[in-house]
Design a protein around this motif. Structure first.
Motif, PDB file in Angstrom:
ATOM      1  N   VAL A 247       0.843  -1.206   0.000  1.00 31.11           N
ATOM      2  CA  VAL A 247       0.000   0.000   0.000  1.00 31.11           C
ATOM      3  C   VAL A 247       0.873   1.248   0.000  1.00 31.11           C
ATOM      4  N   THR A 248       1.832   1.297   0.905  1.00 34.29           N
ATOM      5  CA  THR A 248       2.679   2.489   1.005  1.00 34.29           C
ATOM      6  C   THR A 248       3.570   2.648  -0.227  1.00 34.29           C
ATOM      7  N   ALA A 249       4.001   1.528  -0.818  1.00 36.79           N
ATOM      8  CA  ALA A 249       4.799   1.617  -2.044  1.00 36.79           C
ATOM      9  C   ALA A 249       3.971   2.211  -3.182  1.00 36.79           C
ATOM     10  N   GLY A 250       2.691   1.840  -3.241  1.00 41.23           N
ATOM     11  CA  GLY A 250       1.799   2.407  -4.252  1.00 41.23           C
ATOM     12  C   GLY A 250       1.627   3.899  -4.068  1.00 41.23           C
ATOM     13  N   LEU A 251       1.496   4.330  -2.815  1.00 43.63           N
ATOM     14  CA  LEU A 251       1.364   5.762  -2.534  1.00 43.63           C
ATOM     15  C   LEU A 251       2.640   6.513  -2.904  1.00 43.63           C
ATOM     16  N   ASP A 252       3.784   5.936  -2.544  1.00 41.25           N
ATOM     17  CA  ASP A 252       5.057   6.578  -2.862  1.00 41.25           C
ATOM     18  C   ASP A 252       5.233   6.713  -4.370  1.00 41.25           C
ATOM     19  N   ALA A 253       4.866   5.657  -5.118  1.00 40.22           N
ATOM     20  CA  ALA A 253       5.014   5.682  -6.572  1.00 40.22           C
ATOM     21  C   ALA A 253       4.134   6.753  -7.200  1.00 40.22           C
ATOM     22  N   ALA A 254       2.965   6.998  -6.591  1.00 41.76           N
ATOM     23  CA  ALA A 254       2.030   7.992  -7.119  1.00 41.76           C
ATOM     24  C   ALA A 254       2.310   9.394  -6.587  1.00 41.76           C
ATOM     25  N   GLY A 255       3.300   9.529  -5.728  1.00 42.54           N
ATOM     26  CA  GLY A 255       3.643  10.842  -5.198  1.00 42.54           C
ATOM     27  C   GLY A 255       2.695  11.349  -4.131  1.00 42.54           C
ATOM     28  N   VAL A 256       2.040  10.426  -3.406  1.00 46.86           N
ATOM     29  CA  VAL A 256       1.114  10.804  -2.342  1.00 46.86           C
ATOM     30  C   VAL A 256       1.850  10.770  -1.004  1.00 46.86           C
ATOM     31  N   ALA A 257       1.942  11.917  -0.350  1.00 47.34           N
ATOM     32  CA  ALA A 257       2.633  12.000   0.934  1.00 47.34           C
ATOM     33  C   ALA A 257       1.773  11.397   2.044  1.00 47.34           C
ATOM     34  N   TRP A 258       2.414  10.725   3.003  1.00 42.74           N
ATOM     35  CA  TRP A 258       1.680  10.119   4.108  1.00 42.74           C
ATOM     36  C   TRP A 258       2.559  10.074   5.349  1.00 42.74           C
ATOM     37  N   GLU A 259       1.893   9.958   6.501  1.00 46.18           N
ATOM     38  CA  GLU A 259       2.590   9.800   7.767  1.00 46.18           C
ATOM     39  C   GLU A 259       2.009   8.607   8.507  1.00 46.18           C
ATOM     40  N   ARG A 260       2.854   7.881   9.205  1.00 41.33           N
ATOM     41  CA  ARG A 260       2.395   6.740   9.988  1.00 41.33           C
ATOM     42  C   ARG A 260       1.803   7.221  11.307  1.00 41.33           C
ATOM     43  N   ASN A 261       0.661   6.693  11.660  1.00 46.31           N
ATOM     44  CA  ASN A 261       0.041   6.952  12.956  1.00 46.31           C
ATOM     45  C   ASN A 261      -0.311   5.604  13.564  1.00 46.31           C
ATOM     46  N   ALA A 262       0.575   5.089  14.392  1.00 46.04           N
ATOM     47  CA  ALA A 262       0.399   3.752  14.957  1.00 46.04           C
ATOM     48  C   ALA A 262      -0.757   3.674  15.941  1.00 46.04           C
ATOM     49  N   ARG A 263      -1.347   4.833  16.298  1.00 43.00           N
ATOM     50  CA  ARG A 263      -2.474   4.843  17.226  1.00 43.00           C
ATOM     51  C   ARG A 263      -3.819   4.980  16.506  1.00 43.00           C
ATOM     52  N   LEU A 264      -3.796   5.008  15.193  1.00 43.52           N
ATOM     53  CA  LEU A 264      -5.038   5.097  14.425  1.00 43.52           C
ATOM     54  C   LEU A 264      -5.669   3.716  14.360  1.00 43.52           C
ATOM     55  N   VAL A 265      -6.888   3.567  14.906  1.00 40.85           N
ATOM     56  CA  VAL A 265      -7.507   2.241  15.017  1.00 40.85           C
ATOM     57  C   VAL A 265      -8.940   2.267  14.509  1.00 40.85           C
ATOM     58  N   ARG A 266      -9.467   1.097  14.315  1.00 39.07           N
ATOM     59  CA  ARG A 266     -10.884   0.866  14.063  1.00 39.07           C
ATOM     60  C   ARG A 266     -11.292  -0.245  15.016  1.00 39.07           C
ATOM     61  N   GLY A 267     -12.316  -0.007  15.814  1.00 39.99           N
ATOM     62  CA  GLY A 267     -12.605  -0.916  16.913  1.00 39.99           C
ATOM     63  C   GLY A 267     -13.275  -2.222  16.538  1.00 39.99           C
ATOM     64  N   LEU A 268     -14.048  -2.242  15.461  1.00 34.03           N
ATOM     65  CA  LEU A 268     -14.838  -3.429  15.164  1.00 34.03           C
ATOM     66  C   LEU A 268     -13.990  -4.522  14.517  1.00 34.03           C
ATOM     67  N   ASP A 269     -14.346  -5.757  14.808  1.00 33.43           N
ATOM     68  CA  ASP A 269     -13.504  -6.890  14.436  1.00 33.43           C
ATOM     69  C   ASP A 269     -13.383  -7.111  12.937  1.00 33.43           C
ATOM     70  N   TYR A 270     -14.347  -6.602  12.146  1.00 35.69           N
ATOM     71  CA  TYR A 270     -14.280  -6.881  10.714  1.00 35.69           C
ATOM     72  C   TYR A 270     -13.285  -5.975   9.976  1.00 35.69           C
ATOM     73  N   TYR A 271     -12.709  -4.993  10.658  1.00 41.91           N
ATOM     74  CA  TYR A 271     -11.695  -4.146  10.012  1.00 41.91           C
ATOM     75  C   TYR A 271     -10.366  -4.889   9.941  1.00 41.91           C
ATOM     76  N   ARG A 272      -9.674  -4.723   8.815  1.00 42.17           N
ATOM     77  CA  ARG A 272      -8.402  -5.389   8.574  1.00 42.17           C
ATOM     78  C   ARG A 272      -7.436  -4.415   7.898  1.00 42.17           C
ATOM     79  N   HIS A 273      -6.181  -4.677   8.041  1.00 45.52           N
ATOM     80  CA  HIS A 273      -5.131  -3.988   7.284  1.00 45.52           C
ATOM     81  C   HIS A 273      -5.238  -2.463   7.366  1.00 45.52           C
TER      82      HIS A 273
END
Length: 418
Positions: A247-273
């Protein structure tokens, strides 16, 4: 007791947390929607429409019975047939329901987009209303990390097209696959159980039902415990690491800037990746302007087959608030002032030809002929066209500068020479 016929009727007031729109903000709202429709076509997303009302179970299952949205914020009621129905609080569950009931699996991977009103009973605040509006984009039936990357690139281009990307940051995290998430969840529960005495009442309740939500608690009492909790990275399987890397390699290739936020969550069990938010500090504390993630288990939760999916939503009002003051040119292309009623037919023909050629135009042909020009001049437009008589013959004059005014004059002179 008879009513006083002369008593003044009190005008009804709007429902609290709703809004009427006219003029500048309505134009901003429409500008956001128009840009979204234009960009989603570039990415091959089909327009989809789903009902404003759904069976309550659609949202209770998809959002979780214990979430604030379901327990506190949904507008639910029984209809005359005794069925519990709900005004949609979000789009994804309704689209997932439609995917199952209409047999849209045959079109997988299905790329769809929509926009419209949603309803939540919550405290109104800046950019947040009880009836609000969102843009929504989903890719259903693809387990490829390229689907996640494409949605994020789509969102990034939309923000740039709107001119609001400055000061907006894409924050990104991975929730891992099922094995990663379960191992991380167990570690979090152990950590939080060891600090129960330091948690707020709300987080103690989350600990039993939805422990991941403690990580993004806004309660100052919870922050030391949440900040010292383990990150997911130590529990990611190699497959989950590879997915996030793609995912991040795709963003880098397209020139989309991003930052990692290790505390960003989704609480419900069906969320993945992938989980992500585009955030800004220009809207106060509620700084998310677009957010989403991968929800591979949702459709199965609603009774469908296991189906991978990823999507995002963005508040139209919030995006409209971010637009620069000069982002929209509200001027008409032309305003026609009919200064001689004997030339009304010629003016109407000119007006029709301008509109047929794609020019936004209005006509001022009522009231005193001597005041029509001044009235027309007060209407913002690229070109001011006066239609009258000079020396006994029809006379048309075009005032304005810029390319659009020149194009208007070309159409007008063409009519004049017919």
């Amino acid at each position: 007791m008879s009513k006083d016929k002369n008593a003044k009727i009190k005008a009804p007031q709007p429902v609290r947390g709703t809004q009427d729109m006219l003029g500048d903000f309505a134009d901003r709202f429409g500008h956001v929607v128009d840009a979204f429709d234009r960009v989603r076509r570039l990415y091959g997303f089909k327009r989809v429409e789903v009902p404003v009302i759904e069976p309550t179970a659609v949202f209770a299952r998809s959002l979780g019975e214990t979430t604030d949205v379901v327990s506190k914020e949904m507008y639910s009621f029984e209809d005359r047939g005794g069925e519990s129905i709900t005004l949609r609080p979000e789009f994804t569950a309704g689209i997932a329901r439609a995917y199952i009931t209409n047999g849209w699996q045959q079109f997988a991977p299905l790329k769809v987009a929509t926009h419209g009103p949603l309803f939540r009973y919550e405290r109104p605040q800046k950019g947040r209303y009880r009836q609000f509006h969102q843009l929504d984009a989903e890719i259903i039936g693809s387990d490829s990390p390229l689907a996640d990357a494409e949605l994020l690139i789509f969102a990034d281009q939309l923000l740039k097209e709107l001119g609001v990307a400055e000061g907006v940051t894409l924050t990104l995290n991975t929730l891992g696959d099922a094995d990663s998430r379960e191992a991380w969840r167990a570690a979090l529960v152990e950590h939080f159980m060891g600090h129960r005495a330091s948690l707020s009442e709300d987080s103690l309740e989350r600990l039993d039902k939805n422990p991941l939500r403690i990580l993004d608690s806004k309660d100052a009492q919870d922050r030391p415990v949440a900040d010292s909790a383990p990150d997911i990275d130590a529990y990611l399987t190699s497959e989950a690491q590879d997915f996030f890397g793609a995912v991040t390699a795709g963003l880098d290739a397209a020139g989309v800037a991003w930052e990692r936020n290790a505390r960003l969550v989704r609480g419900l069990d069906y969320y993945r990746h992938t989980a992500f938010e585009f955030v800004t500090d220009r809207l106060g504390a509620q700084g998310t302007v677009l957010g989403g993630g991968r929800y591979d288990g949702l459709i199965e939760t609603l009774g469908g087959p296991p189906t991978p999916a990823v999507g995002w939503a963005a508040g139209i009002e919030r995006l409209a608030m971010l637009l620069d003051d000069d982002a929209i040119d509200n001027r008409l292309d032309a305003v026609l002032a009919v200064e001689d009623d004997g030339q009304l037919a010629r003016a109407m023909r000119t007006l029709a030809d301008l509109r047929a050629a794609g020019f936004a135009a209005e006509i001022v042909a009522t009231g005193s002929p001597r005041k029509r020009f001044d009235k027309a001049a007060k209407i913002p437009a690229h070109a001011l066209v006066s239609v009258g008589t000079r020396d006994g013959a029809a006379h048309i004059n075009v005032r304005g500068d810029g390319e659009r005014a020149k194009e208007v004059e070309t159409i007008v002179r063409g009519v004049d020479n017919d």
